[in-house]
Design a protein around this motif. Structure first.
Motif, PDB file in Angstrom:
ATOM      1  N   UNK A 156      58.069 -12.729  36.796  1.00 41.86           N
ATOM      2  CA  UNK A 156      58.762 -13.529  37.703  1.00 41.86           C
ATOM      3  C   UNK A 156      59.653 -12.584  38.745  1.00 41.86           C
ATOM      4  N   UNK A 157      59.752 -13.330  39.840  1.00 38.30           N
ATOM      5  CA  UNK A 157      60.624 -12.483  40.764  1.00 38.30           C
ATOM      6  C   UNK A 157      61.314 -13.429  41.857  1.00 38.30           C
ATOM      7  N   UNK A 158      62.755 -13.319  41.938  1.00 37.61           N
ATOM      8  CA  UNK A 158      63.345 -14.111  42.940  1.00 37.61           C
ATOM      9  C   UNK A 158      64.580 -13.348  43.480  1.00 37.61           C
ATOM     10  N   UNK A 159      64.862 -13.843  44.887  1.00 40.77           N
ATOM     11  CA  UNK A 159      66.066 -13.259  45.417  1.00 40.77           C
ATOM     12  C   UNK A 159      67.284 -13.890  45.137  1.00 40.77           C
ATOM     13  N   UNK A 160      68.587 -13.020  45.014  1.00 36.08           N
ATOM     14  CA  UNK A 160      69.854 -13.720  45.041  1.00 36.08           C
ATOM     15  C   UNK A 160      70.618 -13.445  46.283  1.00 36.08           C
ATOM     16  N   UNK A 161      70.542 -14.472  47.046  1.00 40.99           N
ATOM     17  CA  UNK A 161      70.971 -14.625  48.525  1.00 40.99           C
ATOM     18  C   UNK A 161      72.372 -14.010  48.750  1.00 40.99           C
ATOM     19  N   UNK A 162      73.298 -14.327  47.789  1.00 36.97           N
ATOM     20  CA  UNK A 162      74.719 -14.002  47.939  1.00 36.97           C
ATOM     21  C   UNK A 162      75.136 -12.566  47.615  1.00 36.97           C
ATOM     22  N   UNK A 163      73.921 -11.852  47.014  1.00 35.18           N
ATOM     23  CA  UNK A 163      74.082 -10.374  46.535  1.00 35.18           C
ATOM     24  C   UNK A 163      73.072  -9.506  47.276  1.00 35.18           C
ATOM     25  N   UNK A 168      71.688  -2.291  51.044  1.00 33.34           N
ATOM     26  CA  UNK A 168      72.194  -3.115  52.112  1.00 33.34           C
ATOM     27  C   UNK A 168      71.366  -3.995  53.092  1.00 33.34           C
ATOM     28  N   UNK A 169      70.054  -3.945  52.923  1.00 34.70           N
ATOM     29  CA  UNK A 169      69.136  -4.524  54.174  1.00 34.70           C
ATOM     30  C   UNK A 169      68.614  -5.801  53.717  1.00 34.70           C
ATOM     31  N   UNK A 170      68.845  -6.292  52.708  1.00 41.59           N
ATOM     32  CA  UNK A 170      68.588  -7.619  52.160  1.00 41.59           C
ATOM     33  C   UNK A 170      69.240  -8.074  50.875  1.00 41.59           C
ATOM     34  N   UNK A 171      68.635  -9.441  50.445  1.00 43.12           N
ATOM     35  CA  UNK A 171      69.334  -9.708  49.144  1.00 43.12           C
ATOM     36  C   UNK A 171      68.808  -9.121  48.015  1.00 43.12           C
ATOM     37  N   UNK A 172      69.476  -9.032  46.934  1.00 43.03           N
ATOM     38  CA  UNK A 172      69.222  -8.367  45.838  1.00 43.03           C
ATOM     39  C   UNK A 172      67.879  -9.202  45.102  1.00 43.03           C
ATOM     40  N   UNK A 173      67.108  -8.583  44.823  1.00 38.33           N
ATOM     41  CA  UNK A 173      65.697  -8.808  44.067  1.00 38.33           C
ATOM     42  C   UNK A 173      65.951  -8.796  42.573  1.00 38.33           C
ATOM     43  N   UNK A 174      65.678 -10.002  41.799  1.00 42.00           N
ATOM     44  CA  UNK A 174      65.817  -9.832  40.405  1.00 42.00           C
ATOM     45  C   UNK A 174      64.416 -10.144  39.719  1.00 42.00           C
ATOM     46  N   UNK A 175      64.118  -9.242  39.073  1.00 44.12           N
ATOM     47  CA  UNK A 175      62.583  -9.274  38.498  1.00 44.12           C
ATOM     48  C   UNK A 175      62.750  -9.538  36.698  1.00 44.12           C
TER      49      UNK A 175
END
Length: 266
Positions: A156-163, A168-175
């Motif tokens: 599973x993979x999804x981004x955390x838009x507020x982190x 610093x080039x995009x949202x944090x990706x959680x896997x």
């Protein structure tokens, strides 16, 4: 045909199909002598030499071996499971139940050790150490193509838009990762690479030993523990328990020999 080996003789006596093709002096004498052996030793003989691997027999053998492992000085369950008697009592007072899967780890360990001890011959060469005449399959251990040799796959993979990410080039990706289903966390697999010509050759699976290679990933999966925990704590115990099973096997052999010699002397 005269059979000298007691284990082979007992195997034929316990196996109805074997009795149709292999003559022995008296199957009942052999089975009667085996009855005087230790219960765990008898069960091991029935499974390994009599090919009688029934669920009831395996369950009984597992419980008997687990009981031996729990004896003081042999095996400290709390060291590897974190489940102490104090923890069990504390959980009972608060109405919680200790996870059964964790508390039964010694039974799972004993069962896996017995399975390996009973089926110890290399399946590729039937315990001969060499592949027979004709075409022999060559095998090689390679990195797992599913996980790339890491032993884990991303499920599973999804981004955390507020982190923000580190760069610093995009949202944090959680896997989220799980153990690779193809290599079971080992990071490599055995594959067939080619077929060689006729002639006897050293078995590529067991390296000529005739013994089934140790499958560490299968052991960790059977115990239900991560590979790192298996490597650091459990691997040495398998060698020790296999030596214990060898000792029980030898004790049963000595008992059967003595009883049969006494029977012949009457």
């Amino acid at each position: 045909m005269v059979i000298v080996d007691l284990k082979e003789q007992a195997g034929i006596a316990m196996n109805a199909r074997g009795q149709l093709s292999e003559p022995i002096a008296d199957p009942q004498v052999t089975l009667g002598a085996l009855a005087f052996a230790n219960e765990l030793g008898r069960l091991l003989w029935r499974m390994k030499y009599g090919q009688d691997v029934r669920r009831s027999g395996m369950h009984r053998a597992t419980l008997l071996l687990a009981k031996r492992l729990r004896e003081p000085g042999r095996f400290d369950r709390s060291k590897f499971t974190g489940v102490t008697r104090a923890a069990e009592k504390a959980a009972a007072k608060t109405g919680k139940k200790v996870e059964r899967q964790i508390s039964d780890i010694i039974e799972r360990f004993a069962r896996q050790a017995i399975i390996e001890w009973v089926a110890d011959l290399c399946a590729a060469c039937d315990g001969r150490g060499v592949t027979g005449r004709g075409k022999a399959l060559a095998v090689e251990r390679i990195g797992c193509p599913t996980c790339g040799g890491h032993g884990r796959v991303c499920v599973d993979e999804y981004s955390i838009p507020f982190a923000a990410s580190r760069n610093g080039r995009g949202p944090m990706i959680f896997r989220e990762y799980e153990r690779c289903p193809q290599c079971h966390g080992a990071g490599n697999i055995v594959v067939e690479i080619s077929a060689k010509g006729a002639g006897r050759q050293i078995c590529g699976v067991c390296g000529g030993t005739g013994r089934q290679p140790e499958d560490h990933a299968a052991r960790a999966r059977a115990l239900g523990v991560p590979m790192a925990q298996y490597r650091s704590h459990w691997e040495p115990y398998f060698h020790a328990v296999h030596a214990l099973l060898d000792a029980l096997d030898g004790a049963a052999n000595d008992t059967v020999r003595r009883r049969m010699q006494r029977k012949r002397g009457q």
